[in-house]
Design a protein around this motif. Structure first.
Motif, mmCIF file in Angstrom:
data_model
loop_
_atom_site.group_PDB
_atom_site.id
_atom_site.type_symbol
_atom_site.label_atom_id
_atom_site.label_comp_id
_atom_site.label_asym_id
_atom_site.label_seq_id
_atom_site.Cartn_x
_atom_site.Cartn_y
_atom_site.Cartn_z
ATOM 1 N N ASP A 65 -3.287 -42.821 34.605
ATOM 2 C CA ASP A 65 -4.423 -42.075 35.079
ATOM 3 C C ASP A 65 -5.655 -42.187 34.198
ATOM 4 O O ASP A 65 -5.632 -41.027 33.192
ATOM 5 N N VAL A 66 -6.514 -43.047 34.235
ATOM 6 C CA VAL A 66 -7.540 -42.980 32.970
ATOM 7 C C VAL A 66 -8.808 -42.372 33.370
ATOM 8 O O VAL A 66 -9.608 -42.244 32.527
ATOM 9 N N GLY A 67 -8.788 -42.089 34.744
ATOM 10 C CA GLY A 67 -9.894 -41.378 35.308
ATOM 11 C C GLY A 67 -10.010 -41.348 36.628
ATOM 12 O O GLY A 67 -9.290 -42.094 37.124
ATOM 13 N N THR A 68 -11.122 -40.864 37.268
ATOM 14 C CA THR A 68 -11.213 -41.104 38.716
ATOM 15 C C THR A 68 -12.496 -41.449 39.150
ATOM 16 O O THR A 68 -13.728 -40.806 39.183
ATOM 17 N N PRO A 69 -12.512 -42.767 39.496
ATOM 18 C CA PRO A 69 -13.819 -43.345 39.934
ATOM 19 C C PRO A 69 -14.153 -42.622 41.328
ATOM 20 O O PRO A 69 -13.244 -42.114 42.080
ATOM 21 N N VAL A 70 -15.305 -42.536 41.630
ATOM 22 C CA VAL A 70 -15.862 -41.934 42.931
ATOM 23 C C VAL A 70 -16.567 -42.790 43.778
ATOM 24 O O VAL A 70 -17.903 -43.517 43.195
ATOM 25 N N GLY A 71 -16.181 -43.462 44.688
ATOM 26 C CA GLY A 71 -16.957 -44.535 45.501
ATOM 27 C C GLY A 71 -17.540 -44.235 46.692
ATOM 28 O O GLY A 71 -16.925 -43.299 47.360
#
Length: 125
Positions: A55-61
């Motif tokens: 879990d390196v981060g949470t991209p937002v698309g």
């Protein structure tokens, strides 16, 4: 044509404005709606994220959904900090866009106002 009655203001249906991209709405805000659930499922089915990633981060698309069901544009609103993960989200959004272009699903009337802003998804691994 009754002369004894006052003239009132004409009634009109509210007009839904055009998409201007100035607002974001998140898919989890409309949780439970079958149409938007199917839209999110289509995005998740197209998403092939690198399984070796933690879990390196949470991209937002975000997608721009038109009332006719097509998706004219997508954008990666927030990056995760991992190029591979961000790229996988962008590929998934493009895949959903292609599928909707080939087979659009018109947006139900009650959701038309949601098409006036970006619909964004937090893509958690």
């Amino acid at each position: 044509d009754d002369e004894d009655l006052e003239v009132g203001n004409p009634t009109t249906q509210p007009v839904i404005g055009r998409f201007d991209g100035s607002e974001d709405g998140f898919g989890d805000e409309t949780k439970g709606d079958p149409y938007l659930g199917a839209l999110k499922s289509g995005l998740l089915r197209a998403w092939e994220y690198p399984e070796i990633l933690s879990d390196v981060g949470t991209p937002v698309g975000c997608i721009h959904l038109e009332p006719d069901g097509t998706i004219p544009e997508t954008v990666l609103r927030e990056k995760s900090g991992n190029d591979e993960l961000d790229d996988s989200v962008e590929r998934a959004m493009r895949e959903l866009q292609k599928k909707r272009e080939a087979d659009p699903k018109p947006v139900p009337a009650h959701l038309i106002p949601k098409t006036r802003k970006w619909i964004c998804y937090r893509m958690r691994v």
